[in-house]
Scaffold this active site. Sequence first.
Site, PDB file in Angstrom:
ATOM      1  CD  GLN A 156     -16.921 -11.174  21.219  1.00 28.21           C
ATOM      2  OE1 GLN A 156     -16.696 -11.719  22.291  1.00 28.21           O
ATOM      3  NE2 GLN A 156     -15.941 -10.790  20.413  1.00 28.21           N
TER       4      GLN A 156
ATOM      5  CG  HIS B 271     -18.489  -7.035  20.161  1.00 30.57           C
ATOM      6  ND1 HIS B 271     -18.666  -7.442  18.862  1.00 30.57           N
ATOM      7  CD2 HIS B 271     -17.140  -7.078  20.390  1.00 30.57           C
ATOM      8  CE1 HIS B 271     -17.476  -7.734  18.328  1.00 30.57           C
ATOM      9  NE2 HIS B 271     -16.542  -7.509  19.229  1.00 30.57           N
TER      10      HIS B 271
ATOM     11  CB  CYS C 247     -13.759  -4.788  21.068  1.00 30.23           C
ATOM     12  SG  CYS C 247     -13.653  -6.482  20.464  1.00 30.23           S
TER      13      CYS C 247
ATOM     14  CG  ASN D 134     -17.189  -4.483  17.190  1.00 27.49           C
ATOM     15  OD1 ASN D 134     -18.358  -4.317  16.858  1.00 27.49           O
ATOM     16  ND2 ASN D 134     -16.287  -4.963  16.350  1.00 27.49           N
TER      17      ASN D 134
ATOM     18  CB  SER E  24      -0.928   0.017   1.228  1.00 26.18           C
ATOM     19  OG  SER E  24      -1.849  -1.046   1.191  1.00 26.18           O
TER      20      SER E  24
END
Length: 332
Positions: free
Chosen positions: A153, A234, A126, A307, A38
């Site tokens: 989740q 979540h 999270c 999350n 990238s």
Amino acid sequence: MKVAVVGATGMVGKIMLQILEERNFPVTELIPVASERSVGNTIDFKGEKVAIVSIEDAVDAKCDIALFSAGGSISLEYAPKFAAQGTTVIDNSSAWRMDKNIKLVVPEINASQLTAEDKIIANPNCSTIQLVMALKPLHDKYTIKRVIVSTYQSVTGTGKEAVEQLEGEIRNEKPNMVYPYQIFKNALPHCDIFEDNGYTKEEMKLTNETKKILSDDSIQLTATAVRVPVQGGHSESVNIEFENDFDLKEVRQLMHNTPGIVLKDNPDTQIYPMPLYSEGKDDVFVGRIRRDFSQENTMNMWIVADNLRKGAATNTIQIAEYLIAIGLIKQN
């Protein structure tokens, strides 16, 4: 302020960039970092194109802050290199969380522990963040003995490929399988890898990180983590046993008064937290508060949060904001 975002093209990295803009974080120079393939591409930030650089170049840039969301192996290798240059690293991976020399921080709970010497700071898992946000005021008031958590989740917690698997299955395609089974119309009691004790790594994160953040190893916590075919956030079903009895009205008032928590708890009008409504928000939503009639001094509650935001990117940036606010990181 010179800010690096390591993992800028990933799901959490993109949200970090978005939140830096939303909260008008004092970025004078953004240094986005992604994989080698990238490098040279650009990302949009505040209406401008910013070139992606290699992680080595970002280290050499001597940033004020580096926000990491690029996986544990990258964090283990490069966080110390950034720190050696004087950069404060806030890491979103699991690499440093249980290191006894590294602070594990949810700003509303334990940011006051941070000092100028903390050049690597760990962001919790999270599902842990939203859990401890609700547990902390309750622990302070009633003293928690035991917690039983069942999570529901979002696929976004696994990453972009998991979202693509779900979306492909919805379209009745045969997508690349990130999970061992179909996730559409399914629920997998399998988040992260299984450990020798029969629990998954995600379940043990909830146990160990909660104790560290609340600074109390006496809390007994057991978890079952389940992946469900939703994208908004979540959800957690939480059963809490206290040393002392409690008043439900007082519990609701505690939740209402806690910064970062939104109480949504009126079953009569079908008001309760849902991931559909948490998506894109930074708050932790709490509801379905009720006494456990099967055991003394015990209650149930339902906790939901996005999350990718409070569970990851927002919490990371809130840590950075705190460090600036108390002068541990100086603005130029």
